[in-house]
Scaffold this active site. Structure first.
Site, short mmCIF file in Angstrom:
data_model
loop_
_atom_site.label_atom_id
_atom_site.label_comp_id
_atom_site.label_asym_id
_atom_site.label_seq_id
_atom_site.Cartn_x
_atom_site.Cartn_y
_atom_site.Cartn_z
N PRO A 1 0.92 -1.40 0.17
CA PRO A 1 -0.08 -0.31 -0.75
C PRO A 1 1.29 1.58 0.04
O PRO A 1 1.47 0.76 -0.21
CB PRO A 1 -0.90 -0.26 1.32
CG PRO A 1 -1.23 -1.69 1.93
CD PRO A 1 0.77 -2.23 1.40
N LYS A 2 0.31 2.12 -0.83
CA LYS A 2 1.16 4.06 -0.50
C LYS A 2 0.59 4.36 0.45
O LYS A 2 -0.25 4.65 0.38
CB LYS A 2 1.14 4.31 -1.90
CG LYS A 2 1.75 5.84 -2.65
CD LYS A 2 1.70 6.03 -3.31
CE LYS A 2 2.37 7.36 -3.28
NZ LYS A 2 2.38 8.15 -2.34
N TRP A 3 1.40 4.27 1.68
CA TRP A 3 0.78 4.88 3.03
C TRP A 3 0.42 6.70 2.29
O TRP A 3 1.52 7.64 1.78
CB TRP A 3 1.46 4.68 3.58
CG TRP A 3 1.62 3.81 4.44
CD1 TRP A 3 2.52 2.39 3.70
CD2 TRP A 3 0.29 2.16 4.81
NE1 TRP A 3 1.86 0.54 4.20
CE2 TRP A 3 0.92 1.07 5.27
CE3 TRP A 3 -0.65 2.88 5.67
CZ2 TRP A 3 -0.15 0.49 5.81
CZ3 TRP A 3 -1.54 2.07 6.66
CH2 TRP A 3 -1.37 0.92 6.33
N ASP B 1 -3.20 5.86 -0.13
CA ASP B 1 -2.67 6.84 -1.63
C ASP B 1 -2.85 6.11 -2.81
O ASP B 1 -1.78 6.42 -3.88
CB ASP B 1 -1.95 7.51 -1.25
CG ASP B 1 -1.46 8.77 -1.94
OD1 ASP B 1 -2.60 9.11 -2.22
OD2 ASP B 1 -0.27 9.76 -1.96
N GLY B 2 -2.71 4.49 -2.69
CA GLY B 2 -2.74 3.73 -4.25
C GLY B 2 -1.59 2.47 -3.37
O GLY B 2 -1.61 2.77 -2.70
#
Length: 354
Positions: A28-30, A175-176
């Site tokens: 995950p994009k934190w 965030d993506g």
């Protein structure tokens, strides 16, 4: 400190792609503050993407590092602020406060967490030249006994799982998705990872501009607004990635729309006097915008633009929006918050697991 990797270190970066690439490790994009943490015994330092130390702003992370992390390590990760099953970036920004007393109060009232996703050094060993698959395995071992403050990011090599994360967990503040080649060495300040982020469009009012740093004949950024249900124009963000020729052409084109502040909806001086929160947001309040000129040239709200954005944080674009096209066919009053696409609700960020 006497570590095999010493501060400051610029973090390894990612480049945007439209689709999640196959055959990699996915995370995950934190959505928080990127930070490289250095611990050497009793010494702890929190770096930032701009290599500015953030140690003094997060004393609770320093204290937790002394009990939850290996005695000597360098870990790349993200400082986040969990709140009500989502990540609160606005509250996280408030942590960057110049007053030590307020820093201490916020550390107690809104404690941050650290999401670890890469390992640069452990003990006497420099891991930056090793493949990511090896760094990840060592990071899992290093954080096996971590407590409630430091967390290992979920990771998978399964593409369908990564795609599920991308679609299901945006509403929780993720965030993506980040994709890392398994044989990738750690390369500071190089865009060698891949990121996939959500893209949406919105029609906005151009209500002002800031001058470019090159001089007084070029636009640096355009200030964007959307209308509330009550008809007031809210500030939602900026766009600014234009070629220099376009910046100069815009400056000339916009002169016919220049207005005075007396009747402009964004007369910050008058509004900030009555609203301390507005004064903090637009007038300063953290070391990161200290000395930055936040003044702008007001415009009559008649020029409309379609922009691309990833997601909202409160009532503003989380990141700088991107120019798509001008919208001379639209009426300014049609540029409202109602057009915005809300991300799907997620029950919790903690459910983002393999």
């Amino acid at each position: 400190m006497d570590l095999p990797v010493l501060p400051p270190v610029s973090p390894m970066l990612s480049k945007s792609v439209n689709q999640i690439p196959p055959g990699m490790s996915y995370e995950p994009k934190w959505d928080g503050f990127r930070s490289i943490l250095f611990r050497d015994g009793a010494e702890v330092e929190l770096g930032s993407r701009k290599e500015r130390p953030m140690t003094r702003y997060f004393p609770e992370l320093v204290a937790a590092a002394l009990t939850e992390l290996p005695d000597r390590c360098v870990i790349d990760g993200e400082i986040v602020l969990p709140a009500d099953n989502h990540l609160d970036f606005e509250a996280l920004q408030l942590r960057l406060h110049p007053a030590a007393s307020r820093v201490a109060m916020l550390a107690e009232q809104t404690p941050a967490a650290f999401i670890a996703f890469d390992l640069l050094a452990l003990g006497d060993d420099d891991y930056t030249g090793r493949p990511f698959s090896e760094r990840r395995a060592a990071l899992e071992t290093a954080l096996a006994d971590a407590g409630p403050t430091f967390h290992l990011t979920p990771a998978t090599t399964d593409l369908p799982t990564a795609q599920r994360w991308f679609h299901e967990f945006e509403g929780a503040g993720l965030d993506g998705v980040i994709a890392k080649p398994l044989d990738l060495t750690y390369q500071p300040d190089k865009r060698v990872m891949f990121k996939v982020k959500h893209q949406r469009t919105a029609d906005c009012v151009v209500a002002g501009y800031r001058l470019h740093k090159s001089g007084a004949d070029a636009v640096g950024s355009l200030l964007l607004g959307l209308y509330d249900d009550d008809g007031s124009l809210a500030s939602v963000g900026v766009i600014g990635a234009f070629p220099m020729a376009t910046r100069r052409a815009l400056f000339t084109e916009l002169q016919t729309l220049v207005a005075d502040f007396d009747h402009h909806p964004w007369n910050w001086a008058a509004q900030a006097a009555a609203d301390p929160e507005l004064a903090r947001r637009y007038g300063g309040g953290s070391r990161w915008n200290a000395g930055k000129d936040l003044s702008f040239v007001p415009l009559r709200p008649e020029r409309l633009v379609e922009v691309r954005y990833d997601h909202m944080e409160g009532r503003r674009f989380r990141h700088t929006a991107q120019f798509n096209r001008w919208r001379p066919d639209r009426d300014a009053r049609s540029c409202t918050f109602a057009q915005l696409d809300s991300p799907p609700h997620s029950s919790s960020v903690t459910s983002c697991r393999v």
